[in-house]
Design an enzyme around this catalytic site. Structure first.
Site, PDB file in Angstrom:
ATOM      1  N   GLU A  58       0.845  -1.199   0.000  1.00  0.00           N
ATOM      2  CA  GLU A  58       0.000   0.000   0.000  1.00  0.00           C
ATOM      3  C   GLU A  58       0.879   1.248   0.000  1.00  0.00           C
ATOM      4  O   GLU A  58       1.520   1.564   0.993  1.00  0.00           O
ATOM      5  CB  GLU A  58      -0.908   0.013   1.231  1.00  0.00           C
ATOM      6  CG  GLU A  58      -1.787   1.256   1.319  1.00  0.00           C
ATOM      7  CD  GLU A  58      -2.531   1.381   2.633  1.00  0.00           C
ATOM      8  OE1 GLU A  58      -2.892   2.520   2.998  1.00  0.00           O
ATOM      9  OE2 GLU A  58      -2.756   0.343   3.305  1.00  0.00           O
ATOM     10  N   ARG A 110       0.407  10.314   0.259  1.00  0.00           N
ATOM     11  CA  ARG A 110       0.764  11.374   1.204  1.00  0.00           C
ATOM     12  C   ARG A 110       1.986  12.159   0.746  1.00  0.00           C
ATOM     13  O   ARG A 110       2.441  13.056   1.453  1.00  0.00           O
ATOM     14  CB  ARG A 110       1.036  10.773   2.594  1.00  0.00           C
ATOM     15  CG  ARG A 110      -0.133   9.998   3.169  1.00  0.00           C
ATOM     16  CD  ARG A 110       0.156   9.542   4.578  1.00  0.00           C
ATOM     17  NE  ARG A 110      -0.781   8.525   5.026  1.00  0.00           N
ATOM     18  CZ  ARG A 110      -0.761   7.954   6.220  1.00  0.00           C
ATOM     19  NH1 ARG A 110       0.167   8.329   7.106  1.00  0.00           N
ATOM     20  NH2 ARG A 110      -1.631   7.029   6.544  1.00  0.00           N
ATOM     21  N   THR A 126      -4.757   6.046   1.514  1.00  0.00           N
ATOM     22  CA  THR A 126      -5.184   7.418   1.811  1.00  0.00           C
ATOM     23  C   THR A 126      -6.012   8.004   0.666  1.00  0.00           C
ATOM     24  O   THR A 126      -5.852   9.171   0.284  1.00  0.00           O
ATOM     25  CB  THR A 126      -3.988   8.337   2.145  1.00  0.00           C
ATOM     26  OG1 THR A 126      -3.012   7.603   2.891  1.00  0.00           O
ATOM     27  CG2 THR A 126      -4.440   9.503   3.017  1.00  0.00           C
ATOM     28  N   LYS A 152     -10.971  -1.579   6.427  1.00  0.00           N
ATOM     29  CA  LYS A 152      -9.797  -1.235   7.210  1.00  0.00           C
ATOM     30  C   LYS A 152     -10.288  -0.735   8.565  1.00  0.00           C
ATOM     31  O   LYS A 152     -11.207   0.097   8.623  1.00  0.00           O
ATOM     32  CB  LYS A 152      -9.020  -0.141   6.472  1.00  0.00           C
ATOM     33  CG  LYS A 152      -7.867   0.493   7.229  1.00  0.00           C
ATOM     34  CD  LYS A 152      -7.219   1.565   6.355  1.00  0.00           C
ATOM     35  CE  LYS A 152      -6.074   2.269   7.069  1.00  0.00           C
ATOM     36  NZ  LYS A 152      -5.368   3.224   6.183  1.00  0.00           N
TER      37      LYS A 152
END
Length: 213
Positions: free
Chosen positions: A45, A49, A73, A133
Site C-alpha cells: 500500500e 501522502r 489514503t 480497514k
C-alpha cells in the site's frame, strides 16, 4: 452496490501483513518493493501522502514482479481515478463516504474503506461491503474492540492499521474477523534512506511468518 471481494481477498490475504508505505523519492520505490516482495509481502500500500506517490505506484507496477501495488489514503473520487490510472490493483481509504463508495461501485479495482465504529461497520454492510480497514486500530480500541465486534457483526472482515507492530500483530491475527494487518514497521524510514534493502527483506520475512496467538 457491492464490494469486489473476489479481487480484493487474494491480494490482501496473500500474507498476514500489508506494508503501509510513505515514499518520498521515486528512486527508492522499486528497490523497496523488491525487498518487501523478496521477504514474502506482496500486497504493498503506497499512501498518497507525498507528491511522488503516483509515480511510485507506476514504477512498482511496471518493474516489480510479484508485487500487487495499491494506493492508500484515498479521500475522494479524483484520487480514486488517479490511483487506478497509475496501475493500482487495490485502493485503501481511512474512512468511507457515500460519494466515495458510490464512485467505487462497479470498478474492477477493489476499495477497502476504513471504519472505526460499530455503526460505520453496519453502514458498510448496508452498502454491500464485507471487508474494511479498521483505523486507527490501536487508538480506536485495538484488538479487544475488534473482538467485541466479531459476534454481533460477523459479516465484515477487517485489516487493522494504525499502531500495529510486530509485537501486537499476532493478537490481531488471532481474531476471527481479521484477514490481515497493515503496518509501516517493515519499512523503517532510516533503512529506506540508507538503502538497506537486506534489512527490509529480513523484516518482511519476519512479518510474513507471523502466526496468530
Amino acid at each position: 452496490m457491492t464490494q469486489n471481494l473476489a479481487a480484493l481477498f487474494p491480494i490482501v490475504k496473500a500474507a498476514p501483513v500489508v506494508p503501509v508505505l510513505i515514499i518520498e523519492d521515486v528512486k527508492t520505490a522499486v528497490p523497496l518493493a523488491r525487498a518487501l516482495v523478496a521477504g514474502g509481502l506482496t500486497a504493498l500500500e503506497v499512501t498518497l501522502r507525498t507528491p511522488a506517490a503516483l509515480e511510485c505506484i507506476r514504477a512498482i507496477k511496471g518493474e516489480v514482479e510479484g508485487a500487487n501495488v495499491g494506493a492508500g489514503t484515498i479521500l475522494d473520487e479524483k484520487q480514486f481515478d488517479a490511483a487506478v490510472a497509475a496501475g493500482s490493483t487495490f485502493l485503501v481509504s481511512p474512512g468511507a463516504t457515500p460519494r466515495l463508495l458510490a464512485h467505487a461501485d462497479g470498478s474492477p479495482v477493489p476499495l477497502l474503506p476504513g471504519i472505526a465504529t460499530a455503526s460505520e461497520a453496519m453502514a458498510l454492510l448496508e452498502a454491500g461491503y464485507g471487508a474494511a480497514k479498521f483505523f486507527p486500530a490501536e487508538q480506536a480500541g485495538g484488538a479487544p474492540y475488534l473482538k467485541a465486534l466479531s459476534s454481533p457483526i460477523p459479516g465484515v472482515m477487517f485489516c487493522p492499521t494504525g499502531g500495529v507492530s510486530l509485537k501486537n500483530a499476532p493478537t490481531y491475527l488471532a481474531l476471527p474477523n481479521v484477514m490481515c494487518v497493515g503496518g509501516s514497521w517493515v519499512a523503517p524510514a532510516a533503512a529506506v534512506a540508507a538503502g538497506d534493502w537486506a534489512a527490509i527483506t529480513t523484516l518482511a520475512a519476519e512479518a510474513a511468518a507471523l502466526k496468530a496467538v
